[in-house]
Scaffold this active site. Structure first.
Site, PDB file in Angstrom:
ATOM      1  N   ALA A 139      -0.470   1.196  -8.704  1.00 20.80           N
ATOM      2  CA  ALA A 139      -0.047  -0.146  -8.302  1.00 20.80           C
ATOM      3  C   ALA A 139      -1.144  -0.828  -7.498  1.00 20.80           C
ATOM      4  O   ALA A 139      -1.415  -2.025  -7.664  1.00 20.80           O
ATOM      5  CB  ALA A 139       1.240  -0.071  -7.481  1.00 20.80           C
TER       6      ALA A 139
ATOM      7  N   GLY B   1       0.234  -0.176   2.579  1.00 22.25           N
ATOM      8  CA  GLY B   1       0.633  -1.312   1.753  1.00 22.25           C
ATOM      9  C   GLY B   1      -0.461  -1.673   0.768  1.00 22.25           C
ATOM     10  O   GLY B   1      -1.176  -0.804   0.290  1.00 22.25           O
ATOM     11  N   LEU B   2      -0.586  -2.971   0.475  1.00 22.62           N
ATOM     12  CA  LEU B   2      -1.559  -3.469  -0.491  1.00 22.62           C
ATOM     13  C   LEU B   2      -1.426  -2.759  -1.829  1.00 22.62           C
ATOM     14  O   LEU B   2      -2.409  -2.368  -2.440  1.00 22.62           O
ATOM     15  CB  LEU B   2      -2.995  -3.321   0.032  1.00 22.62           C
ATOM     16  N   CYS B   3      -0.197  -2.535  -2.240  1.00 24.61           N
ATOM     17  CA  CYS B   3      -0.023  -1.938  -3.558  1.00 24.61           C
ATOM     18  C   CYS B   3       1.011  -2.748  -4.342  1.00 24.61           C
ATOM     19  O   CYS B   3       1.910  -2.191  -4.969  1.00 24.61           O
ATOM     20  CB  CYS B   3       0.347  -0.467  -3.478  1.00 24.61           C
ATOM     21  N   GLY B   4       0.896  -4.046  -4.275  1.00 21.37           N
ATOM     22  CA  GLY B   4       1.748  -4.920  -5.069  1.00 21.37           C
ATOM     23  C   GLY B   4       3.215  -4.798  -4.662  1.00 21.37           C
ATOM     24  O   GLY B   4       3.521  -4.565  -3.493  1.00 21.37           O
TER      25      GLY B   4
END
Lengths: 285, 140
Positions: free
Chosen positions: A240, A87-90
């Site tokens: 992203a 995750g942590l990709c907007g």
């Protein structure tokens, strides 16, 4: 001086977070560059392949490959969803899933069943309730065709045996490092696009037999499309993440600035108060 | 008369340009293609792909197999893997050939992916053959 101790701790902890997001931003930026190179290197092959397959879809060939036959009566469709593992990709994955669910909902409205095949841990978690028939996660930053082919084969076999009548690919398109566009494309049966200039009656000469050549071509076509999708998705993920981490770092910087202002005001107020107390004390003597 | 030739592999684009003639290693034998050839689609075996540039010089590439499509003015070679003639390495090819042969003589025939090893072996053989041919031309 004991003024604003808790503000100081807060500033420090935000500073630590900022360091992490900054580091993640830089890692994502360098990984993105590499992913972009991979994407560019495999693009000519995918493009040429698409051209050739387009000719095949347009021509009047003696052997009709199952992928070129359009079945009118659709009872069940398949989806292949490409997502990232982390995750942590907007909003990258969320936007993609929304697009996929929209498209799936349209089929469900027509009473068509849906089978889903996923790549990436995020999609695996998101589509758990929708009936995943095949999945592959943790392929790393440089996906390989060999890792993906088994999972894809489940869907291709389902198509060839007539269990599904359409197969769609849901993936992110890398427009540039700021923009990634989720899109749903029909993988099989093939949709012929492009100019009408070659749309007249002709057929190939085949070496060896037509079935053998076209089968070999179709297998390579699917492999190249899926590989291109996976490589592009990695580039999208990194881009992203880079943008998301950059805005997180910027926000942390802003928060630190605001807190510093509050801290300095409190400190100044304490000093002023102390001086006024001394002055008042001296005047009383 | 000339036509356009594109040679691409999954990893890179090897050649894109105008040529006068192409000689490709088709699965059923070598294919010579001149301009305005009728539509043809063929599997390729591992071997040497030669083409004549507009300057009249013959140049060659190695392809390990794939698919060739001919349209009257465009020829597209979708190679599985391939390399330029100057990147061929005889030692590496011999090593690959030896490994493939060893694998074929391995103890457990059930684990073997015969098709993959056979492809590997043919590719290595074709590379060595091509090196010898080029070597002779250069007078070694």
């Amino acid at each position: 001086m004991a003024v604003g101790k808790e503000i100081l701790t807060q500033i420090k902890s935000i500073g630590n977070t900022k360091k992490i997001t900054k580091a993640m931003e830089m890692v994502a930026a360098s990984k993105m560059r590499r992913a972009q190179d991979r994407m560019k290197a495999s693009r000519p092959y995918a493009e040429k392949m698409r051209q050739v397959v387009n000719h095949v879809a347009y021509g009047h060939l003696e052997y009709k490959h199952p992928y070129t036959q359009i079945r009118e009566n659709v009872k069940r469709v398949g989806y292949i969803v490409m997502s990232s593992d982390r995750g942590l990709c907007g909003g990258l994955n969320v936007n993609l899933f929304k697009k996929a669910l929209q498209s799936i909902a349209e089929w469900k409205k027509q009473d068509v069943e849906v089978d889903i095949c996923v790549f990436g841990a995020k999609a695996s978690a998101a589509f758990r309730r929708y009936g995943i028939v095949a999945q592959k996660t943790h392929m790393g930053d440089a996906p390989k065709v060999a890792d993906m082919i088994g999972t894809i084969k489940v869907m291709l076999d389902a198509y060839e045996e007539g269990r599904i009548d359409r197969l769609f690919l849901v993936e992110n398109e890398f427009v540039n490092s700021m923009t990634q566009r989720p899109q749903v494309t029909q993988l099989i049966p093939l949709v012929a696009t492009g100019t009408d200039s070659i749309k007249h009656h002709w057929d190939y000469l085949y070496e060896p037999e037509s079935k053998e050549v076209i089968d070999a071509l179709m297998q390579r076509y699917i492999e190249s499309i899926i590989y291109q999708g996976a490589v592009e998705n990695v580039a999208c993920e990194m881009a992203a993440r880079m943008v998301a981490m950059k805005s997180a770092s910027d926000n942390a910087g802003k928060m630190i600035g605001d807190l510093k202002l509050i801290y300095n005001k409190a400190r100044q107020a304490a000093i002023t108060q102390e001086i006024s107390e001394i002055v008042a004390g001296a005047a009383a003597v | 008369m000339t036509f356009h030739l594109d040679v691409v592999t999954a990893e890179q684009a090897l050649f894109s340009g105008t040529v006068e003639e192409v000689i490709a290693p088709g699965a059923m034998g070598d294919l010579g293609i001149m301009p305005r050839h009728s539509q043809l689609i063929s599997k390729l075996r591992a071997g040497e792909l030669q083409y004549k540039t507009t300057e009249g010089a013959m140049a060659s590439l190695f392809v390990s197999g794939g698919v060739l499509e001919v349209q009257p003015h465009v020829v597209t070679v979708l190679a599985d893997t391939g390399m330029r003639a100057e990147d061929l390495d005889e030692a590496a090819a011999r090593e690959a050939m030896k490994q493939a042969q060893d694998a074929l003589q391995g103890k457990d025939p059930e684990d073997l992916d015969y098709e993959a090893i056979q492809t590997e072996l043919e590719s290595a053989k074709a590379q060595i053959e091509m090196l010898h041919r080029i070597g002779k031309l250069r007078g070694h």
